[in-house]
Design a protein around this motif. Structure first.
Motif, PDB file in Angstrom:
ATOM      1  N   LEU A 325      -1.893  15.905 -29.150  1.00 48.40           N
ATOM      2  CA  LEU A 325      -0.551  15.844 -29.726  1.00 48.40           C
ATOM      3  C   LEU A 325      -0.588  16.242 -31.196  1.00 48.40           C
ATOM      4  N   PHE A 326       0.431  16.992 -31.622  1.00 42.66           N
ATOM      5  CA  PHE A 326       0.545  17.370 -33.023  1.00 42.66           C
ATOM      6  C   PHE A 326       1.997  17.217 -33.458  1.00 42.66           C
ATOM      7  N   PRO A 327       2.253  16.469 -34.532  1.00 37.89           N
ATOM      8  CA  PRO A 327       1.251  15.779 -35.338  1.00 37.89           C
ATOM      9  C   PRO A 327       0.686  14.566 -34.601  1.00 37.89           C
ATOM     10  N   ALA A 328      -0.558  14.251 -34.897  1.00 31.98           N
ATOM     11  CA  ALA A 328      -1.177  13.090 -34.273  1.00 31.98           C
ATOM     12  C   ALA A 328      -0.592  11.819 -34.858  1.00 31.98           C
ATOM     13  N   PRO A 329      -0.363  10.810 -34.031  1.00 32.14           N
ATOM     14  CA  PRO A 329       0.190   9.560 -34.563  1.00 32.14           C
ATOM     15  C   PRO A 329      -0.830   8.807 -35.416  1.00 32.14           C
ATOM     16  N   GLY A 330      -0.327   8.041 -36.366  1.00 28.78           N
ATOM     17  CA  GLY A 330      -1.166   7.138 -37.135  1.00 28.78           C
ATOM     18  C   GLY A 330      -2.130   7.828 -38.074  1.00 28.78           C
ATOM     19  N   PRO A 331      -3.264   7.162 -38.345  1.00 34.07           N
ATOM     20  CA  PRO A 331      -4.211   7.669 -39.342  1.00 34.07           C
ATOM     21  C   PRO A 331      -4.936   8.941 -38.923  1.00 34.07           C
ATOM     22  N   ASP A 332      -4.857   9.301 -37.649  1.00 28.18           N
ATOM     23  CA  ASP A 332      -5.552  10.512 -37.208  1.00 28.18           C
ATOM     24  C   ASP A 332      -4.800  11.792 -37.584  1.00 28.18           C
ATOM     25  N   TRP A 380       6.935  18.728 -39.334  1.00 25.76           N
ATOM     26  CA  TRP A 380       8.292  18.282 -39.645  1.00 25.76           C
ATOM     27  C   TRP A 380       9.106  18.075 -38.364  1.00 25.76           C
ATOM     28  N   ALA A 381       8.966  18.986 -37.418  1.00 27.55           N
ATOM     29  CA  ALA A 381       9.770  18.931 -36.194  1.00 27.55           C
ATOM     30  C   ALA A 381       9.239  17.913 -35.198  1.00 27.55           C
ATOM     31  N   GLY A 382       7.912  17.703 -35.180  1.00 24.35           N
ATOM     32  CA  GLY A 382       7.310  16.835 -34.167  1.00 24.35           C
ATOM     33  C   GLY A 382       7.254  17.515 -32.806  1.00 24.35           C
ATOM     34  N   ARG A 383       6.715  16.791 -31.828  1.00 18.87           N
ATOM     35  CA  ARG A 383       6.681  17.222 -30.428  1.00 18.87           C
ATOM     36  C   ARG A 383       6.054  18.604 -30.230  1.00 18.87           C
ATOM     37  N   HIS A 384       4.821  18.721 -30.693  1.00 13.17           N
ATOM     38  CA  HIS A 384       3.999  19.901 -30.458  1.00 13.17           C
ATOM     39  C   HIS A 384       2.629  19.451 -29.944  1.00 13.17           C
ATOM     40  N   ILE A 385       1.888  20.407 -29.431  1.00 12.32           N
ATOM     41  CA  ILE A 385       0.484  20.169 -29.112  1.00 12.32           C
ATOM     42  C   ILE A 385      -0.358  21.258 -29.757  1.00 12.32           C
TER      43      ILE A 385
END
Length: 458
Positions: A325-332, A380-385
């Protein structure tokens, strides 16, 4: 599920392994007959057409179906680990409710969602790699794959050795058999196939041309005991208690070949939404299947991989490119961004809900600055891989210009899409490039639709 799919060969297409005498005769027939083989088949732009299909060993085709069926199951299992109902899955994925007007949020995530699929497979050193998995009823290309395979088979049958050449099972007939079975339709119940305006294959933008193209599908539906009718979307309306009507007659089921979020507002679509939400019409497939096609699920398989049985771990590692997933959630998140910036030539960036190649950025095809901007936009948009870029094998083909008759040889990239209905493979859609074509293999970007014939080894 142990498999060595792709381990015994270096290519999907075994044309070069066939007897030279057969190849010489088949190519001669192909050059003179290619124009009639491709006549009237929509979905490919430009004037180049391949003079032959891919020749695929039947045992490889069968094993490709088994691997596809197992990956479908693993995708559904990954969704079930995160949600019980369709609504819960929608929330976990972050899909806007406005994009799924036909969705029933209370529907359970059950096996009934695996009735129709077509993965997108590229080959690397003869090994199939699943770069996308479309689990949905709105799959184009079944009729094109059927017609091309059957016409090429008939072209080769009279030749010495032609008796070992066959077409795969009809994707159109497999689809309509599954529609009747999965929806529990009785003899004579009415099935409507609404013609839509956005997302139609090249050559089918005109509604009348689209309706004519669907005639063989309606015939298949009738052969399977259903009163099957193609119609413009806006001939649909609702009657008493939100029953769906077509020309005043009740519609028992709708074969949905479109994505609802992609269509412009219309009275016919509104009528369908009302009837579906009221539970007054069945639909193949429910919009829940579109959620399973979200590319997030491929990242989930990699995230869950180490907790799976060993056979499934090896299946994922061999046949599914690394996906995150990109962006990765959290500290990753920052670590993944640094990795993406440092490994541009090895990665592909994709929106998770897109189709047809829209929004895909191939790292090896762009410069560093363009890659950086694409990553920032995706953050910025989210929901990418992010996915490992698979440098594909090439398919060596001769092409004929349908206007001039000129021939040209080219080695082109290709994507294989076996249709899966009821968990079993049927026809195979092959999309490949053309002489001088680009890297994105989609019909709207100039790729050609083709098919395969199966070869029984002696």
């Amino acid at each position: 599920m142990e498999n060595n799919l792709g381990s015994s060969r270096r290519s999907f297409d075994i044309w070069s392994e066939l007897a030279p005498s057969f190849r010489e005769s088949a190519l001669a027939r192909s050059v003179t007959g290619a124009r009639s083989v491709h006549d009237g088949i929509s979905g490919s732009m430009g004037t180049w057409r391949p003079v032959r299909p891919s020749f695929v060993e039947r045992s490889h085709y069968d094993e490709l179906g088994r691997v596809s069926a197992r990956l479908m199951r693993l995708i559904l299992d990954a969704c079930r680990r995160r949600a019980t109902t369709v609504g819960e899955l929608q929330d976990v994925l972050g899909v806007d409710e406005a994009d799924t007007p036909l969705l029933s949020r209370t529907e359970l995530l059950g096996d009934h969602l695996l009735v129709a699929a077509r993965p997108d497979i590229v080959y690397r050193s003869g090994v199939p790699r699943f770069v996308e998995f479309n689990i949905d009823g709105a799959l184009g290309g079944t009729l094109q794959a059927d017609l091309l395979a059957a016409r090429f088979r008939d072209l080769y049958r009279p030749l010495p050795g032609g008796d070992r050449i066959d077409a795969p099972p009809s994707a159109v007939d497999s689809r309509f058999a599954e529609i009747r079975t999965s929806l529990g339709l009785s003899e004579g119940e009415r099935v409507a196939i609404p013609v839509f305006s956005k997302g139609a294959a090249p050559g089918l933008e005109d509604p009348d041309a689209f309706l004519a193209w669907l005639a063989p599908m309606c015939e298949s539906g009738r052969r399977h005991g259903m009163d099957t009718v193609a119609c413009p979307m806006d001939r649909l309306e609702t009657g008493e208690d939100d029953v769906l009507l077509l020309d005043g007659r009740r519609v028992d089921a709708v074969f949905r070949l479109f994505l609802s979020f992609d269509q412009p507002p219309s009275p016919g679509l509104d009528a369908l939404v009302r009837s579906v939400r009221a539970g007054r019409v069945r639909m193949h497939t429910s919009e829940a299947t579109w959620l399973l096609s979200d590319k997030t699920t491929m990242a989930w398989l990699w995230a869950d991989k180490d907790a799976l049985p060993g056979d499934d771990q090896r299946l994922i590692e061999r046949h599914l490119p690394w996906t995150a997933l990109f962006p990765a959630p959290g500290p990753d998140g920052e670590a993944l961004l640094r990795h993406a910036l440092a490994h541009r030539t090895e990665l592909v960036l994709k929106p998770v809900g897109g189709y047809g190649g829209g929004g895909v950025v191939l790292g090896p095809e762009v410069r560093d600055e363009e890659w950086r901007r694409a990553l920032e936009d995706a953050r910025w948009a989210g929901r990418h891989i992010l996915q490992t870029h698979v440098t594909p094998d090439r398919l060596a083909l001769d092409f004929q210009d349908q206007e001039t008759g000129a021939l040209e040889h080219a080695e082109v990239p290709f994507v294989v899409g076996p249709f899966m209905f009821g968990g079993a493979p049927s026809g195979v859609l092959v999309r490949h490039g053309v002489p001088g074509g680009g890297p994105v293999l989609n019909a709207h970007h100039g790729a050609l639709m083709s098919s395969v014939v199966l070869v029984d080894r002696c």
